[in-house]
Each structure stands twice: as structure tokens, then as C-alpha cells.
Design an enzyme around this catalytic site. Sequence first.
Site, short mmCIF file in Angstrom:
data_model
loop_
_atom_site.label_atom_id
_atom_site.label_comp_id
_atom_site.label_asym_id
_atom_site.label_seq_id
_atom_site.Cartn_x
_atom_site.Cartn_y
_atom_site.Cartn_z
N HIS A 191 34.99 46.49 36.00
CA HIS A 191 36.29 46.75 35.43
C HIS A 191 36.80 47.59 33.96
CE1 HIS A 191 36.70 42.91 37.35
NE2 HIS A 191 38.01 43.05 38.17
N ASP A 263 35.75 46.71 46.24
CA ASP A 263 36.04 46.43 45.05
C ASP A 263 37.39 47.43 44.30
OD1 ASP A 263 36.69 45.10 43.46
OD2 ASP A 263 34.27 44.91 42.04
#
Length: 492
Positions: A191, A263
Site C-alpha cells: 500500500h 490488487d
Amino acid sequence: MTTDDIATTAEIARLARGTLLPSFPGATAPRWLLDELEAGLGGVTLFALTGNVPSPESLAALTAQLRKAGDPFITIDEEGGDVTRLGGHATGSPYPGNAALGAVDDPELTRRIYRSMGAELAEVGVNFNFAPSVDVNTADDNPVIGTRSFGSDPELVARHAAASVTGTQEAGVAACAKHFPGHGATVDDSHLSIPLVDADLELLDRRELVPFRAAIAAGTRAVMTGHLNLPAITGGAPATLSHAAITGLLRERLGYSGVIVTDALDMEGASGAIGIPEASVRALAAGADLLCLGPREHAETVEATLGAIDAAVRTGRLSMGRLLDAAERTARLKEWLAGQGAAAVDRAAGMEAARRAVRVTGALPGWTGPPLVVETESTGNIAVGPTPWGLHPWAPDAVRADGSDGAAERVLARAEGRGLIVVLRDAHRHAAQRALTTALLTARPDTVVVEMGLPVWRPGSAVYLATYGAAAANAQAAAELLGLTGAPGSAG
């Protein structure tokens, strides 16, 4: 512009739109999203933090609204355990996560749990689950996988990868093995950056790829890519944007022919330096079929991404054949989904697994009155979010404590004449938890330590419980053993 040009523009837009999985805020679909679905949008990704899932009833109404406008993939992250998006996001999941299932090591029980989670998803109209995580968690300090993994042994993870895929799909929901080619050997969060996986092909073959092979053999309908730098394979690029990783490794070496989804592309590891539209183009060119855009990527991102894909096709960076290939795979998945039946919800499997997962060292004390429960500070990672955890539902006067000056003394004063329980979560990653626990044990060697993350750091306590997860089911299992009472449904 000629008629052929218009036809080509429309065809590019149709195919490009079919690859996108944007998000939206709230519990009802906005007009722009319904318009996109009518025009052939691939689907949506639901997030609890954006208000998509206030309750199962509202989610069922939302998915029904979406289906009136098209035939979308309705995707969600529902791993059980710490990563939960249904009602458990507010209360904790009734199903333990993968670490607990790996500790039990009963693949049939794992299959039951994933079948039940799939049944709950199907009941509210979700047809595509971004689970299971089949990462082999070999880095103790992994900040994003941890209890989301079945364990550190590739063969154990492979057994449960196959069982979880099978169970999910028995409920008529598409499973999605993630995060290819494996996020378990990293100490960074994708992230926030591009994590390094320093492994050559030989090491990947005997470690990271073992569970993916098992998931593929079990018939997983989807595989999710991770934003991971494997220099020996990707040459510095994240796997999500790497032709060598997606087409070379996953398609050709592993022989996978199903849908590949990225993702979330808003993550720093994928688009931090180039932006989501460009990352989308590169992911499609690398071999991805569906693009998860991220929790805050709405109409503007969809428009910009469609423009970038159109430009890439026109300049030859991205072929129409690649888009047609993605459309063919997603169409096959929709055909499979249309032919699936329902399964029964089996929440009893969740409690069975949570109880069997608890490991106890030492003899449990026989308190004459309720002990003081002390919960330490531990924030979840971005994937987990602010899901509740701990034993406070079974201990009404439980207190929170950090490692600040005087914290241990305040706890000890409050616990005078009572039993004492300190609750940890991944203490090996939190120095303050370790410092507080050590101070309490020095003064009170009878302190019971409960670890609700990975049991890596083990203090020299007389009694130590490891739950292998912080879901509501894990907490109830520990509370039962400790004789705590105070919550509906608890057995204490």
C-alpha cells in the site's frame, strides 16, 4: 472521423470498460455507476470504509440495484479473521482467519469455513471474493500478511489454499488466490511502497509458487497479482505491471488460464510514480484481465482510465487482441457464475476452528473473582482497517494501556487483589507491548498473557494463550477458556 473510426472507438471503449472494477461511496449506487454498468462496466469492488456495507440487508438491496443495470462482478475482500467486510467489520468476524486454520491444519474444516463465508456472500449478492490469501508468511516482521496467511510452510499453505478455493466455489462464489507471486517474504506494505521479494525462480518454485499451483489445481476462478518487485523476474517493476510475472510466470510456467485481477491500483506499489490510468494500461499489457482501481477511485478515475486505454490501443502500446482476450476470460467466468447453486451458512464451523486453534502453555488459573483484562495498543494495517479486537466484550471493566511512563504501575494498582490478563496483538512488532508485558510480569508473575496475533514473541509467563488471530471467534474461544463472561453468545 470515419464510420470505421467510430466503430473502433466504441469497441475499444466497450472492451476497456469491461476490465474495470471501480468503487463508489455509500450504500446506494450513484447515477454515474449505473450508467457505466449499462454500458458494460466489468463490475465494482465494495469496501466497508466507504459505506458500502452498513448491514447485510442494505448490501443485498445494493447488489440487487447493481444487477438491474448490468451483469457485473460484485467483488469484496472477505477473508474472515482480521480482514472482514461484512457485518464483522463492525463487530469482528465469526470466522477465524487463515493463521488459526493453519494452526488447526484440518483442510476439511477450512473448506467448511470458506464454503460458509461464500454462502454468506452469495446471500447478499456478492459473486467474487478476493480471497484466499495464499501467501507463505516467511517474514515474521511482515506488516501486511501475518495472520492472513495459513503459515510459513509451503505445503501446509498449499493444502489450505486448495481447501479454501474449493469451499468458496462450492457456494457459487468465485475464489481469487492472492497475492501472486507471493507477499509473505516481504517486510514492506505494498500500500505504501513496492516491497522487495529477493527470490530467484528456484526459490519461488519451492516456496511462494507451491500454494498457487495448489489453488490452480483446485480450479480457482481468479488469481490476484501483488505489487511486488522480484528483481530476478520483473527487473524492478511490480509484478502487477510485469509481462514476465503475469504472462511468463503465471500463464506459461504455471499454466493458469483463468481470470487475473490486479490488487488495488491506487496502492503506492502500483501507481505511486505513474498514476492509475498508466498503471492500468501497463497491467493490461502485462496480461491482467480485470483492474481493481481502489476504494476512492470513482467516475473521474474511470473516465481517465478509459481515455488512457484508448490512447494506448491507438498508439500500439496495447493490442486489441489483449483486450479481446480479457473479455473472453471474463465472459467465461460470468458463464460459470450463472450456473452455480447455493450452499448453507455454517457459522458453527467458525467457532469450532477458533476453539481448536487456541494453544495454551501452563495451567489456567482458577480465579475466585473476575480478573482485570488489559488490552494493549495495536493498530491494524491498511488492509485490515479499524476492525475491533480484544477481550473487552467479555470483560466489562477491561482497560487499554500503552507503554507510556507509569502505565504498568496504574495497571498493577487497579489489579490489586485480582487476577490479571494482558492481551497482545503481534507483540513481536510492537516494542511498547513487549515493554508493558515485561513490566507487568516482573511485578506479577501470575499474569496471563494472551497473544491474538502471531505468537512470535513469547514472554516468560506462567500461562500463555495463542489464538492465532483477533476475530470475534478467536476472542470468544479465549474468553471461554479463561472463564470470562459478559457478552451475548459467550460460554463463560
